[in-house]
Write an enzyme that holds these catalytic residues in place. Structure first.
Site, mmCIF file in Angstrom:
data_model
loop_
_atom_site.group_PDB
_atom_site.id
_atom_site.type_symbol
_atom_site.label_atom_id
_atom_site.label_comp_id
_atom_site.label_asym_id
_atom_site.label_seq_id
_atom_site.Cartn_x
_atom_site.Cartn_y
_atom_site.Cartn_z
ATOM 1 N N TRP A 197 0.861 -1.190 0.000
ATOM 2 C CA TRP A 197 0.000 0.000 0.000
ATOM 3 C C TRP A 197 0.888 1.227 0.000
ATOM 4 O O TRP A 197 1.865 1.298 0.767
ATOM 5 C CB TRP A 197 -0.913 0.051 1.231
ATOM 6 C CG TRP A 197 -1.698 1.336 1.270
ATOM 7 C CD1 TRP A 197 -2.851 1.617 0.590
ATOM 8 C CD2 TRP A 197 -1.350 2.534 1.986
ATOM 9 N NE1 TRP A 197 -3.252 2.903 0.847
ATOM 10 C CE2 TRP A 197 -2.329 3.499 1.691
ATOM 11 C CE3 TRP A 197 -0.294 2.885 2.831
ATOM 12 C CZ2 TRP A 197 -2.307 4.780 2.229
ATOM 13 C CZ3 TRP A 197 -0.260 4.172 3.358
ATOM 14 C CH2 TRP A 197 -1.273 5.099 3.057
ATOM 15 N N GLU A 239 -2.989 -2.856 -2.513
ATOM 16 C CA GLU A 239 -4.139 -2.341 -1.764
ATOM 17 C C GLU A 239 -4.479 -0.918 -2.203
ATOM 18 O O GLU A 239 -3.640 -0.019 -2.122
ATOM 19 C CB GLU A 239 -3.828 -2.358 -0.271
ATOM 20 C CG GLU A 239 -4.916 -1.776 0.610
ATOM 21 C CD GLU A 239 -4.508 -1.742 2.075
ATOM 22 O OE1 GLU A 239 -5.330 -1.288 2.895
ATOM 23 O OE2 GLU A 239 -3.364 -2.143 2.396
ATOM 24 N N LYS A 265 -7.007 2.684 -2.280
ATOM 25 C CA LYS A 265 -7.642 3.570 -1.314
ATOM 26 C C LYS A 265 -8.317 4.705 -2.066
ATOM 27 O O LYS A 265 -7.855 5.116 -3.140
ATOM 28 C CB LYS A 265 -6.596 4.125 -0.336
ATOM 29 C CG LYS A 265 -7.183 4.830 0.882
ATOM 30 C CD LYS A 265 -6.082 5.183 1.876
ATOM 31 C CE LYS A 265 -6.647 5.782 3.154
ATOM 32 N NZ LYS A 265 -5.586 6.073 4.150
ATOM 33 N N ASP A 284 -9.653 -3.541 1.455
ATOM 34 C CA ASP A 284 -9.799 -2.933 2.780
ATOM 35 C C ASP A 284 -11.154 -2.256 2.797
ATOM 36 O O ASP A 284 -11.415 -1.355 1.993
ATOM 37 C CB ASP A 284 -8.677 -1.922 3.015
ATOM 38 C CG ASP A 284 -8.711 -1.301 4.408
ATOM 39 O OD1 ASP A 284 -9.793 -0.818 4.810
ATOM 40 O OD2 ASP A 284 -7.665 -1.269 5.078
ATOM 41 N N HIS A 321 -11.575 1.515 2.440
ATOM 42 C CA HIS A 321 -10.899 2.199 1.342
ATOM 43 C C HIS A 321 -11.774 2.408 0.114
ATOM 44 O O HIS A 321 -11.260 2.568 -0.995
ATOM 45 C CB HIS A 321 -9.638 1.428 0.950
ATOM 46 C CG HIS A 321 -8.522 1.579 1.931
ATOM 47 N ND1 HIS A 321 -7.238 1.175 1.670
ATOM 48 C CD2 HIS A 321 -8.497 2.113 3.171
ATOM 49 C CE1 HIS A 321 -6.465 1.439 2.716
ATOM 50 N NE2 HIS A 321 -7.215 1.998 3.637
ATOM 51 N N HIS A 370 -8.336 -6.598 4.480
ATOM 52 C CA HIS A 370 -8.069 -5.826 5.683
ATOM 53 C C HIS A 370 -9.427 -5.357 6.198
ATOM 54 O O HIS A 370 -10.126 -4.606 5.519
ATOM 55 C CB HIS A 370 -7.174 -4.618 5.393
ATOM 56 C CG HIS A 370 -5.725 -4.939 5.438
ATOM 57 N ND1 HIS A 370 -4.742 -3.977 5.278
ATOM 58 C CD2 HIS A 370 -5.067 -6.116 5.645
ATOM 59 C CE1 HIS A 370 -3.555 -4.547 5.376
ATOM 60 N NE2 HIS A 370 -3.723 -5.837 5.583
ATOM 61 N N ASP A 376 -12.069 6.071 5.606
ATOM 62 C CA ASP A 376 -11.104 5.154 6.210
ATOM 63 C C ASP A 376 -10.626 5.674 7.558
ATOM 64 O O ASP A 376 -9.501 6.129 7.711
ATOM 65 C CB ASP A 376 -9.918 4.977 5.263
ATOM 66 C CG ASP A 376 -8.898 4.003 5.808
ATOM 67 O OD1 ASP A 376 -9.307 2.995 6.393
ATOM 68 O OD2 ASP A 376 -7.695 4.263 5.656
ATOM 69 N N ASP A 434 -10.481 3.839 10.356
ATOM 70 C CA ASP A 434 -9.802 2.776 11.101
ATOM 71 C C ASP A 434 -10.303 2.620 12.523
ATOM 72 O O ASP A 434 -9.519 2.476 13.461
ATOM 73 C CB ASP A 434 -8.284 3.014 11.088
ATOM 74 C CG ASP A 434 -7.674 2.730 9.724
ATOM 75 O OD1 ASP A 434 -7.857 1.603 9.239
ATOM 76 O OD2 ASP A 434 -7.040 3.616 9.154
ATOM 77 N N ASP A 470 -7.182 -4.340 10.343
ATOM 78 C CA ASP A 470 -6.392 -3.117 10.164
ATOM 79 C C ASP A 470 -7.140 -1.939 10.770
ATOM 80 O O ASP A 470 -8.047 -1.387 10.149
ATOM 81 C CB ASP A 470 -6.114 -2.864 8.685
ATOM 82 C CG ASP A 470 -5.228 -1.643 8.461
ATOM 83 O OD1 ASP A 470 -4.761 -1.043 9.455
ATOM 84 O OD2 ASP A 470 -4.992 -1.286 7.292
#
Length: 427
Positions: free
Chosen positions: A180, A219, A221, A253, A256, A280, A288, A290, A320
């Site tokens: 990433w 990955e 985003k 992810d 993302h 993820h 994103d 997290d 993640d």
């Protein structure tokens, strides 16, 4: 009759074998990320804040300050999570007494991680670290117009894949190596194609040598902080790259993508074309962000697509997130247990019956059965799984975390000596 026996009977009435579900869950590993324990700081000791569209918020006490503390925290967290786990680390977590820049990293700089993982029977996954570095200060790495800077990051990627191969060879299991990069632009760029062609060329060099035991992935985003107008490694770019480069997979992810895009729907789409679909899993709040993984509808759907497609050996599940506003050990435990609960929920669904209703066009029956299963006693089967795995049930696991916080975490920064790995000097 115990509560589990009652739950077993209730699920049997719905056509579900709880013993088979528990047995299958006990074989599905979840890769847990090391960076929750120290807010993605790593061990390079550069004294820099996060860059590349990343930000950890909060200042809850007890952050791990060195490898020994991070490993001790991870041990505590994983002792409260049932079932098999893996450990996912970033290149910035190299453990070495010498100053080594990222393009010169070697397997020897990660020997202590291998020792740690071997003793705990953990597989290791790996990530090159393309952020929080002087040569990433403008959030451009593999797509940088400066050839010398691109070369540095290409060499970093190559070095990391060799570390991943070392992990696989030493531990006897695959190593997922995930690329990433933060590359993008705050303002509308004048050229969107040039950076992507440079990125393609860089990736081609990184992935040129096939390495045993390494599963490579890229990955995407949507955007990051300060990178709102263009992300070079977009979903379209990486999906196309993986589709045209055998042996490279497209990691999903679920933070993302645009808020209305569901990764649960993307999983079966990629399963139709790829051997592996790496994940993820996070909790995205509008973007994103997290957040700690919750047992919400999308997590359940992600797990459902894995299980109903018999893809638990093809979908490589990783977590993640990083939350510095709450107890970091508890954050690990909550997210990992929720991922396992979601998988159990999917395993306790009458998936073949539901598929049969759909194929026969019996959509009334499909809707009725899908809703009925929602009130089945999942919690009692989960409690039984925890008991068999030797970890506390819901309602009981938090007290060990509270004790660890009181005895260990809150003592950090108060003059006490940090916990160190044997033979390690403080960093």
């Amino acid at each position: 009759m115990s509560r589990y026996d009652e739950a077993k009977a209730a699920y049997s009435h719905l056509g579900v074998d709880t013993e088979a579900a528990i047995a299958r869950l006990a074989k599905i590993p979840v890769s847990v990320h090391c960076w929750q324990g120290d807010d993605v700081c790593g061990f390079e000791n550069r004294g820099e804040t996060l860059s590349g569209g990343l930000q950890a918020t909060g200042d809850y006490p007890g952050k791990a300050r060195n490898p020994g503390e991070l490993m001790a925290d991870f041990d505590t967290a994983m002792s409260l999570v049932p079932g098999p786990k893996r450990l996912n680390i970033h290149a910035s977590y190299a453990i070495t007494d010498e100053q080594v820049d990222r393009d010169a990293l070697k397997p020897e700089h990660f020997e202590r991680w291998v020792e740690y993982a071997r003793k705990r029977k953990l597989g290791l996954d790996f990530n090159p670290t393309f952020f929080s570095h002087p040569l990433a200060s403008d959030s451009l790495t593999l797509s940088h117009p400066n050839a010398a800077i691109r070369e540095f990051w290409v060499n970093h990627g190559i070095a990391c894949r060799k570390v991943a191969a070392y992990f696989a060879a030493e531990l006897g299991t695959y190593c997922l190596c995930n690329v990433w990069i933060p590359d993008g632009y705050k303002h509308t760029p004048a050229d969107r194609l040039g950076p992507r062609l440079r990125l393609k060329g860089s990736l081609d060099r990184i992935f040129e040598e096939k390495l045993p035991g390494v599963i490579d992935c890229v990955e995407s985003k949507v955007f990051g902080i300060g990178l709102e107008s263009c992300t070079v490694g977009s979903s379209e770019f990486y999906t196309s790259y993986a589709a045209t480069h055998p042996g490279v997979y497209n990691l999903l992810d679920n933070g993302h993508y645009h808020p209305t895009e569901m990764v649960s729907d993307k999983i079966p789409a990629l399963l139709a074309f790829f051997e592996y679909v790496p994940l993820h899993v996070t909790k995205a709040v509008r973007w994103d962000s997290d957040h700690v993984v919750l047992l919400d509808d999308e997590l359940r759907e992600i797990a459902m697509e894995i299980i109903r497609n018999n893809a638990d050996s093809r979908v490589l599940i990783g977590l993640d997130y990083f939350d510095a506003s709450i107890n970091r050990v508890a954050a690990w435990v909550i997210g990992a247990r929720n991922m396992k609960k979601a998988l159990l929920c999917a395993l306790l669904s009458p998936n073949e019956e539901l598929r049969s209703f759909q194929d026969k066009g019996c959509f009334t029956e499909l809707l009725a059965a899908s809703e009925d299963i929602k009130t089945a006693p999942l919690g009692d089967v989960w409690a039984e799984f925890c008991r068999r795995e030797g970890v506390p049930e819901d309602g009981d696991w938090f007290e060990p975390v509270r004790k660890y916080e009181r005895d260990v975490l809150l003592r950090r920064g108060m003059g006490q000596s940090p916990i160190l790995v044997a033979g390690e000097s403080p960093r």
